[in-house]
Design an enzyme around this catalytic site. Structure first.
Site, PDB file in Angstrom:
ATOM      1  N   HIS A 243       0.779  -1.134   0.010  1.00 43.03           N
ATOM      2  CA  HIS A 243       0.050  -0.112  -0.181  1.00 43.03           C
ATOM      3  C   HIS A 243       0.736   1.415  -0.029  1.00 43.03           C
ATOM      4  O   HIS A 243       0.400   2.184  -0.533  1.00 43.03           O
ATOM      5  CB  HIS A 243      -0.965  -0.119   1.151  1.00 43.03           C
ATOM      6  N   LYS A 247       6.138   5.373  -1.180  1.00 47.83           N
ATOM      7  CA  LYS A 247       6.898   6.390  -0.192  1.00 47.83           C
ATOM      8  C   LYS A 247       8.191   6.067  -0.579  1.00 47.83           C
ATOM      9  O   LYS A 247       9.078   6.787  -0.395  1.00 47.83           O
ATOM     10  CB  LYS A 247       6.617   5.561   1.288  1.00 47.83           C
ATOM     11  N   HIS A 272       2.160   9.870  -2.255  1.00 51.02           N
ATOM     12  CA  HIS A 272       2.701   8.542  -2.409  1.00 51.02           C
ATOM     13  C   HIS A 272       1.834   7.375  -2.609  1.00 51.02           C
ATOM     14  O   HIS A 272       2.206   6.526  -3.466  1.00 51.02           O
ATOM     15  CB  HIS A 272       3.294   8.147  -0.822  1.00 51.02           C
ATOM     16  N   HIS A 298      -5.877   3.842  -0.721  1.00 59.40           N
ATOM     17  CA  HIS A 298      -5.893   3.510   0.923  1.00 59.40           C
ATOM     18  C   HIS A 298      -6.130   4.854   1.593  1.00 59.40           C
ATOM     19  O   HIS A 298      -6.304   4.667   2.951  1.00 59.40           O
ATOM     20  CB  HIS A 298      -4.687   2.660   1.307  1.00 59.40           C
ATOM     21  N   HIS A 299      -5.890   6.019   1.155  1.00 57.37           N
ATOM     22  CA  HIS A 299      -6.012   7.113   1.846  1.00 57.37           C
ATOM     23  C   HIS A 299      -7.597   7.846   1.222  1.00 57.37           C
ATOM     24  O   HIS A 299      -7.590   9.131   1.844  1.00 57.37           O
ATOM     25  CB  HIS A 299      -4.788   8.029   1.807  1.00 57.37           C
TER      26      HIS A 299
HETATM   27  P1  C2E Z   1       1.266   6.514   8.468  1.00 56.39           P
HETATM   28  O1  C2E Z   1       2.021   7.192   9.785  1.00 56.39           O
HETATM   29  O2  C2E Z   1       1.222   5.156   8.150  1.00 56.39           O
HETATM   30  O3  C2E Z   1      -0.199   6.827   8.867  1.00 56.39           O
HETATM   31  C1  C2E Z   1      -1.329   6.282   8.090  1.00 56.39           C
HETATM   32  C2  C2E Z   1      -2.549   6.820   8.477  1.00 56.39           C
HETATM   33  O4  C2E Z   1      -2.985   6.425   9.774  1.00 56.39           O
HETATM   34  C3  C2E Z   1      -2.431   8.409   8.430  1.00 56.39           C
HETATM   35  O5  C2E Z   1      -2.717   8.939   7.206  1.00 56.39           O
HETATM   36  C4  C2E Z   1      -3.684   8.712   9.239  1.00 56.39           C
HETATM   37  O6  C2E Z   1      -4.979   8.626   8.605  1.00 56.39           O
HETATM   38  C5  C2E Z   1      -3.729   7.803  10.290  1.00 56.39           C
HETATM   39  N1  C2E Z   1      -2.986   8.229  11.670  1.00 56.39           N
HETATM   40  C6  C2E Z   1      -1.593   8.161  11.734  1.00 56.39           C
HETATM   41  N2  C2E Z   1      -1.291   8.934  12.999  1.00 56.39           N
HETATM   42  C7  C2E Z   1      -2.540   9.552  13.279  1.00 56.39           C
HETATM   43  C8  C2E Z   1      -2.993  10.299  14.526  1.00 56.39           C
HETATM   44  O7  C2E Z   1      -2.254  10.458  15.346  1.00 56.39           O
HETATM   45  N3  C2E Z   1      -4.224  10.466  14.663  1.00 56.39           N
HETATM   46  C9  C2E Z   1      -5.120  10.132  13.892  1.00 56.39           C
HETATM   47  N4  C2E Z   1      -6.472  10.528  13.926  1.00 56.39           N
HETATM   48  N5  C2E Z   1      -4.632   9.411  12.745  1.00 56.39           N
HETATM   49  C10 C2E Z   1      -3.469   9.047  12.408  1.00 56.39           C
HETATM   50  P2  C2E Z   1      -2.377  10.126   6.501  1.00 56.39           P
HETATM   51  O8  C2E Z   1      -2.668  11.389   7.676  1.00 56.39           O
HETATM   52  O9  C2E Z   1      -2.808  10.631   5.089  1.00 56.39           O
HETATM   53  O10 C2E Z   1      -0.640  10.270   6.464  1.00 56.39           O
HETATM   54  C11 C2E Z   1      -0.038   9.457   5.529  1.00 56.39           C
HETATM   55  C12 C2E Z   1       1.342   9.315   5.670  1.00 56.39           C
HETATM   56  O11 C2E Z   1       1.852  10.597   5.867  1.00 56.39           O
HETATM   57  C13 C2E Z   1       1.605   8.452   7.312  1.00 56.39           C
HETATM   58  O12 C2E Z   1       1.543   7.193   7.159  1.00 56.39           O
HETATM   59  C14 C2E Z   1       3.112   9.266   7.355  1.00 56.39           C
HETATM   60  O13 C2E Z   1       4.007   8.492   6.827  1.00 56.39           O
HETATM   61  C15 C2E Z   1       2.880  10.759   6.837  1.00 56.39           C
HETATM   62  N6  C2E Z   1       2.594  11.591   7.653  1.00 56.39           N
HETATM   63  C16 C2E Z   1       1.458  11.920   8.160  1.00 56.39           C
HETATM   64  N7  C2E Z   1       1.450  13.049   9.125  1.00 56.39           N
HETATM   65  C17 C2E Z   1       2.616  13.192   9.671  1.00 56.39           C
HETATM   66  C18 C2E Z   1       3.142  14.052  10.135  1.00 56.39           C
HETATM   67  O14 C2E Z   1       2.768  14.863  11.162  1.00 56.39           O
HETATM   68  N8  C2E Z   1       4.482  14.153  10.321  1.00 56.39           N
HETATM   69  C19 C2E Z   1       5.281  13.180   9.563  1.00 56.39           C
HETATM   70  N9  C2E Z   1       6.769  13.193   9.757  1.00 56.39           N
HETATM   71  N10 C2E Z   1       4.957  12.261   8.615  1.00 56.39           N
HETATM   72  C20 C2E Z   1       3.580  12.430   8.711  1.00 56.39           C
HETATM   73 FE    FE Z   2      -0.036   5.595   3.205  1.00 64.19          FE
HETATM   74 FE    FE Z   3       0.893   2.094   6.128  1.00 64.68          FE
END
Ligand code: C2E
Ligand code: FE
Ligand code: FE
Ligand code: SIN
Ligand code: SIN
Length: 407
Positions: A243, A247, A272, A298-299
């Site tokens: 998925h 990245k 990504h 997936h998003h």
């Molecule tokens: P990931 O870390 O694998 O997170 C996947 C998804 O899990 C996120 O998609 C979000 O929908 C949910 N998620 C993760 N952490 C939280 C949280 O603390 N609270 C809530 N309510 N949901 C959460 P999203 O937001 O589209 O992010 C996709 C990817 O982007 C993330 O994959 C991560 O690699 C990156 N990312 C997102 N936000 C941040 C950030 O603030 N800082 C950094 N360094 N990377 C981020």
């Molecule tokens: Fe993703």
């Molecule tokens: Fe993931």
């Protein structure tokens, strides 16, 4: 009546079209039994210089216990390739043995019949025909063993004709077995490659390979419980690890940023999904086509506020809706470079608040209904300290160990 040659030719053609090794072995045995009126039979394959008992058929036991139970009782075991056992003897000499009565094998004979199982289950093996399965180069790949050729409900000796016909059958079978093994080998290499490629993306993300294992299992757990075919569900299992493959195309400064992303960084990060789609574009294999859909969707969110296409409700492919939940659940449970792992109540609160907004309510219900199983997966594939060691210092890794690794 068709002649034996024609019949064998037809069997050979039928065998060559079966690629599932277990099914193939069963079919070979069934044909051998039929051609010789044998009550029972077994197949051993040579693996790592041993004979591995692969499958058995027995009219007597099938009648008594049914096929399933019989196969449970006669589980796989291995024999050394030595002259003591009949199968070992045949494998070593590459010559068939046609024995009229295994109870009358001379004490001076090099080989012996092991009657332990027969005694345990009250069966009496009398006649036995044990033939080598040789490949095109006369290399032994297994042994086909038949027991009790039946005539008027009594065991009689296997005939010369039986010997000839099983010899011909077993060489056809050998070719089919090698093909099926190659197919299995290719399939497992293919699946392993997919998994390792996914792990490469996770490696840059400083995640262990366990995230994708968990996501893949949560996804299959959901898929199994909704109306998807077994094949679809299996595809989702193998496709979901990819998925986040996109990245690979996101710069480290963004991917590994310890804090919250700026809106510009966020926009790049969201690419990504599309990059994943590009990497997998045009892939023909079912698994890769499924991976592409998952990478792309997936998003997306159920209320249409996700990315990249803002798809809404059932316009989001089912595999995207499934992996969205599996992925987020796992992200919430895990420590990330930008967040800590959350406690369970907080996770469940987030999931429930996201019902119908982020997640398809139907899928969320299925997931929560299987929560005991979810916990088991979470535990079984938990990240351990040592899983992170590979990120610390490549210099500390024992290179000669890696080179020798046969796993
Ligand atoms: P990931 O870390 O694998 O997170 C996947 C998804 O899990 C996120 O998609 C979000 O929908 C949910 N998620 C993760 N952490 C939280 C949280 O603390 N609270 C809530 N309510 N949901 C959460 P999203 O937001 O589209 O992010 C996709 C990817 O982007 C993330 O994959 C991560 O690699 C990156 N990312 C997102 N936000 C941040 C950030 O603030 N800082 C950094 N360094 N990377 C981020
Ligand atoms: Fe993703
Ligand atoms: Fe993931
Ligand atoms: C495995 O079975 O070890 C990896 C398969 C997967 O979770 O994708
Ligand atoms: C498997 O059998 O392990 C998955 C492969 C597939 O579904 O094609």
């Amino acid at each position: 009546m068709t002649n034996a040659f024609e019949e064998l030719l037809n069997i050979g053609i039928a065998l060559s079209s079966v690629h599932d090794l277990d099914k193939l072995l069963d079919m070979i045995l069934l044909e051998a039994q039929r051609l010789t009126s044998a009550d029972a039979g077994s197949i051993y394959l040579v693996e790592d210089n041993k004979l591995i008992f692969k499958t058995t058929r027995s009219n007597t036991y099938f009648k008594r216990w049914g096929e399933k139970k019989t196969r449970e009782i006669f589980k796989s075991f291995e024999l050394p390739i030595t002259k003591q056992s009949i199968a070992g003897y045949v494998a070593l000499t590459s010559k068939p043995l046609n024995i009229s009565d295994v109870g009358k094998i001379s004490g001076k004979s090099e080989f012996h019949y092991n009657s332990t199982m027969d005694k345990q289950y009250g069966y009496k093996a009398v006649s036995m025909l044990s033939v080598p399965m040789l490949d095109m180069n006369s290399k032994i790949i297994g042994v086909l063993q038949l027991i009790n050729s039946m005539k008027k409900r009594k065991p009689v000796s296997f005939t010369k004709k039986h010997e000839r016909i099983t010899a011909a059958l077993s060489s056809q079978a050998a070719v089919a077995i090698l093909n099926a093994k190659l197919t299995e080998e290719l399939k497992s290499a293919h699946l392993d490659t997919i998994f390792r490629l996914s792990a490469a993306a996770e490696y840059r993300d400083r995640e262990t390979g366990n995230h994708i294992k968990r996501v893949s299992r949560y996804s299959k757990l959901i898929a199994d419980k909704i109306n998807l075919s077994k094949y679809e569900s299996e595809l989702i299992f193998w496709a979901s690890p990819m998925h986040d493959i996109g990245k690979l195309g996101i710069p480290d400064v963004i991917l590994q940023k310890p804090g919250i992303l700026t809106p510009e960084e966020r926009e790049i990060m969201e690419n990504h999904t599309v990059i994943g789609g590009l990497i997998l574009k045009g892939a023909k294999a079912d698994i890769l086509a499924k991976s592409r859909i998952i990478a792309m969707t997936h998003h997306e969110k159920f209320d249409g506020t996700g990315y990249p296409q803002k798809l809404k409700g059932n316009a989001i492919p089912i595999e995207g809706r499934i992996t969205a939940l599996a992925d987020v659940y796992d992200a919430l449970c895990s420590k990330r470079c930008y967040k800590d792992a959350f406690p369970e109540e907080k996770i469940l609160k987030i999931l429930n608040e996201s019902r119908g907004t982020h997640f398809d309510p139907k899928i969320l219900d299925v997931f929560l209904g299987e929560y005991d199983e979810v916990r088991i997966i979470n535990k079984q594939f938990a990240d351990k300290e040592e899983d992170f060691d590979k990120f610390i210092d490549v210099k500390k890794i024992n290179i000669s160990d890696l080179l020798r690794d046969t796993q």
